[in-house]
Design an enzyme around this catalytic site. Structure first.
Site, PDB file in Angstrom:
ATOM      1  N   LYS B 235       0.873  -1.186   0.000  1.00  0.00           N
ATOM      2  CA  LYS B 235       0.000   0.000   0.000  1.00  0.00           C
ATOM      3  C   LYS B 235       0.903   1.227   0.000  1.00  0.00           C
ATOM      4  O   LYS B 235       1.704   1.399   0.912  1.00  0.00           O
ATOM      5  CB  LYS B 235      -0.902   0.004   1.225  1.00  0.00           C
ATOM      6  N   GLU B 283      -1.139   4.998  -8.298  1.00  0.00           N
ATOM      7  CA  GLU B 283      -0.708   5.935  -7.265  1.00  0.00           C
ATOM      8  C   GLU B 283       0.337   6.877  -7.849  1.00  0.00           C
ATOM      9  O   GLU B 283       1.263   6.423  -8.536  1.00  0.00           O
ATOM     10  CB  GLU B 283      -0.081   5.141  -6.108  1.00  0.00           C
TER      11      GLU B 283
END
Lengths: 327, 531
Positions: B235, B283
């Site tokens: 993450k 991201e």
């Protein structure tokens, strides 16, 4: 006549008289019985009969203490330290009055808290010409323009009826002296007996004594799950025995004129009705007084003074720190 | 607009989500097709569909100027009134009450007026149009007309609820309506199609952001029933973004569905050659020598309209892809994660997040520590065989963050600090969500930079609804991420809980208040801490 706007109240040195002082003084005029105006044990109190009665209820005289109480009802006059004081009706709460001070050939009117429109309970405002006006400005912005008494009553009854028809308990938020009794009177007179919170209920006898009926009201019992409409003071919703999901809440207040009042008060429904003047009424009070000089106390005093100056008045925000205003 | 305004007022007074939706549905049922299309837009606080490129370009200054014209009040008086009301549409309505002819405005007239405003190039022309409207139309209808300009009705009605009401009013499933609106970003078109029973014909529109799939927190590793059924990725602590790519054109959108293309020119260059039409989920990261830099480094690149080459050299950024939403023009939502991954790998991307199959509980711990060691936030788990659930936090993606992780909270009050911070509002009280209310859960004093505090002070002052001495009560708008050491019961806070030792991690400019964490989430954390 010199007028001093002090943190503890308005003071007139020439006749040694305070107007709505916040701390104990010698001689005090109490415009009405809200506790931010009528408070403390002054040596001499001047007020209307009704105001003096409620003031005594809230500020009982301790044993051994003496106090001179001078009553002047609307239209009556009192010679005081070389001035002539006349009480004038003010629409606000029961017993509220303005004070006309005639001294040295000058006429000054102190409105106290006031509105121009007819109230649900109490008398209508009487305006007399004067040279100088000391007026409040709680709602002195053009966004504040309130319902008439008749329309407010219609909405109060309608809200109660609709909520009960939906199987919910209507809860009204109104302040302890003034709005609370107006709501109870409206509901009971429309054939909707209601339960009334202590702070509001305790002052109902003063209203009944003036011939205002409250047929079938009951004191609110904390532990009882009520099904009748409830009239309580703001901020008390959390202490109700009825679960919040079974209630609908209405705020009856001048602050209810803007939607953000919903989030602040926890009310679902807003009924913008006040015992203070909305903006158009305030302007009318100033105009009808014919005063040249306007002193403005509590509220949006700066904004209102600026506006009046733009329109040719000699106007100033008096800047007394008279604290929170009850609405 | 009369019926719409009355419906909106009733929605504001209705107590719960379901009651609000029922009222909107009842109103929508009464409308013919074209009015239905207009009403769903306006009730979502939009003048034009979300995917429509048209912009009204009507700011507060323009609206105030029109108010001056109509009411005669000066700007200072109008600003004072606005401060009390806290909403431009409502301020307009309250101020024009005694200055308008009070005529009724039809939904078609509202639409025509929005179009005229959009087409007017000069501000003076916009002021003229608005002033004419303020003089003509009923004040309550103007209230909601202007809220359509400022973009938020403030009646506790989110677009998702309007979608549900539309579904109820047309007898379709909320899922189908939501899906069509997500694909097209055009609720008006969806409404027309819904009446005609043709929702399925609505296709995905490129360069309009799709809702992101979201992850549920996994508080205890042991809660995971079958570790072998999951894929695992790091993450990353960057900016979640969606890249839309076609024929050399690229646009980037954040989680809040805001466009952020201009801030990252090197990302655009990198992605532009890819075969479109293509939509990637990934991201944006500050990146050097094969690893992500801290979020605070990336922060220097956020919210820039233009980027200098100096900044680009100092803070190089990349787009790290980890999922696939649209491929060769086809929506990939229904594809299983394995197939999406296969296609994603086939694109030959330079930056693709590594993905592995999990085997055991202990492996989660190892991978978590390894991810932390690489400077990443934790792990994301994706359930084998699962679809891309756009706009949902359904449990097919799980996130593993540091113990207790963080919560996204909304600021409800701010207070002057002390000493060096006496002139700014640096101490904040924050809340979590419970339906459409915000309940306080703690207070924090540190964690933001001086510059952020300065910016927030300006924002706090503009959103103050009431002041008590040093404390300002605020309209809930600013979202912060806070870290903390535990949750405890608290009679003092309205939520019933207090966070222990909260500190601000960052200002979440990408999140709206309705996206912050909930009281239920706090309760879960509290109950988990008891075991």
């Amino acid at each position: 006549m010199e007028i001093e706007f002090r943190p503890e109240g308005i003071y007139i040195p020439a006749i040694d008289l305070w107007l709505d002082p916040r701390t104990p003084v010698g001689h005090a005029w109490l415009s009405h019985a809200h506790s931010d105006h009528a408070r403390g044990l002054h040596a001499t109190v001047i007020a209307t009969r009704i105001t003096a009665g409620i003031y005594r209820h809230r500020w009982p005289l301790p044993e051994g203490r003496a106090q001179q109480v001078l009553l002047i009802d609307p239209g009556q006059t009192l010679e005081f330290h070389g001035a002539r004081l006349t009480a004038l009706r003010a629409a606000h709460i029961l017993g509220a009055a303005q004070l006309l001070i005639e001294y040295g050939g000058e006429r000054t009117v102190y409105t106290g808290d006031i509105k121009l429109a007819e109230p649900i309970c109490g008398w209508a405002t009487e305006i007399v010409p004067c040279d100088r006006l000391i007026v409040e400005s709680t709602f002195a912005l053009p966004i504040y323009d309130f319902l008439t008494a008749a329309e407010a009553q219609r909405r109060i009854v309608q809200f109660a009826g609709e909520s009960m028809a939906a199987g919910l308990v209507p809860v009204f938020l109104g302040y302890g002296l003034g709005r609370g009794q107006e709501i109870v009177h409206t509901l009971t007179a429309a054939g909707l007996p209601c339960a009334v919170h202590g702070a509001i209920a305790g002052l109902i006898p003063y209203y009944e004594a003036e011939g205002i009926p409250f047929p079938g009201w009951q004191p609110y019992e904390r532990r009882k799950e009520e099904t009748r409409p409830l009239v309580i003071t703001p901020g008390r919703q959390d202490s109700l025995a009825v679960p919040a999901a079974r209630t609908r809440v209405a705020l009856v207040s001048g602050w209810a004129a803007v939607d953000s009042a919903r989030a602040r008060s926890g009310a679902d429904v807003l009924i913008p009705y006040s015992d203070h003047a909305g903006f158009p009424e305030l302007l009318a009070i100033v105009e009808q007084s014919e005063a040249r000089r306007i002193d403005i106390v509590h509220g949006y005093a700066e904004a209102f003074a600026r506006l009046l100056r733009q329109r040719g008045w000699e106007a100033a925000a008096a800047g007394t720190a008279a604290g929170e205003v009850q609405v | 607009m009369k019926a719409l305004a009355l419906c909106a007022e009733a929605v504001a007074a209705a107590p719960g989500r379901n009651e609000k939706i029922a009222r909107v549905a009842a109103y929508l049922e009464t409308l013919e097709d074209e009015d239905l299309a207009r009403a769903v837009l306006y009730l979502s606080g939009r003048a034009f569909p979300a995917s429509d490129r048209r912009k009204l370009s009507v700011g507060h200054a323009t609206l105030r100027e029109a108010l001056v014209r109509v009411t005669g009040w000066d700007l200072e008086m109008i600003a004072t009134c606005y401060r009390e009301v806290g909403d431009t549409g409502e301020t307009v309505a309250l101020l024009v009450r005694r200055h308008t002819a009070g005529r009724e405005m039809s939904l078609a007239q509202a639409e025509a007026l929005y179009e005229q405003l959009e087409q007017s190039r000069r501000t003076a022309q916009k002021v003229e149009l608005l002033a004419e409207a303020f003089r003509s139309f009923d004040w309550l209808q103007l209230k909601y007309f202007v809220k359509g300009i400022t973009g938020n009705l403030r009646i506790g009605l989110q677009e998702k609820m309007v979608e549900e009401a539309l579904a109820a009013a047309t007898g379709l499933s909320a899922e189908a309506v939501r899906g069509a609106n997500n694909r097209s970003g055009d609720l008006a078109r969806v409404a027309r199609a819904a009446r005609g029973g043709a929702l399925a014909s609505i296709e995905a529109v490129l360069f309009h952001p799709l809702e992101f799939m979201l992850a549920k927190p996994l508080d205890r590793v042991g809660d995971l029933a079958d570790p072998a059924e999951w894929w695992v990725e790091d993450k990353y602590d960057g900016i979640r973004a969606q890249a839309h790519i076609d024929a050399g054109r690229v646009r980037l959108f954040t989680r809040g569905l805001e466009e952020t293309t201009a801030a990252f020119p090197e990302v655009i260059l990198e992605l532009a050659p890819l075969p479109g039409p293509l939509v990637l989920d990934g991201e944006i990261l500050a990146w050097r020598e094969g690893r992500a830099l801290a979020f605070s480094v990336l922060q220097q690149r956020i919210a820039r309209k233009q980027v200098s080459s100096k900044t680009m050299t100092a803070v190089p950024v990349i787009f790290l892809a980890y999922d696939l939403l649209l491929w060769r023009g086809e929506l990939q939502f229904a594809m299983p994660v394995e197939e999406r991954r296969r296609r994603l790998e086939g694109l030959g991307l330079r930056y693709l997040a590594p993905q592995m199959r999990l085997a055991s509980h202990s492996e989660i711990e190892e991978r978590f520590l390894a991810a932390r060691g690489r400077g990443n936030e934790g792990l994301i788990l994706k359930r084998a065989g699962s679809a891309y659930e756009s706009g949902k936090r359904g449990g097919n993606w799980l996130k593993v963050k540091r113990p207790y992780g963080t919560l996204d909270v909304v600021v409800t009050a701010a207070e002057q600090g002390h000493g060096r911070r006496a002139s700014v509002l640096s101490d904040v009280t924050f809340a979590v969500r419970s339906d459409d209310r915000f309940l306080n859960v703690g207070k924090a004093y540190s964690g933001l930079t001086d510059e952020e505090i300065r910016q927030l002070t300006v924002l706090f002052k503009a959103t103050t609804v009431e002041r008590y001495g040093r404390v300002s009560l605020l309209r809930p708008e600013v979202v912060l991420e806070v870290a903390f050491d535990g949750v405890q019961r608290s009679p003092r806070h309205k939520s019933g809980y207090a966070l222990r030792f909260p500190r601000i991690v960052r200002w979440r400019q990408d999140k709206r208040p309705e996206e912050c964490d909930t009281v239920e989430r706090v309760r879960e954390l509290y109950e988990a801490s008891l075991e």
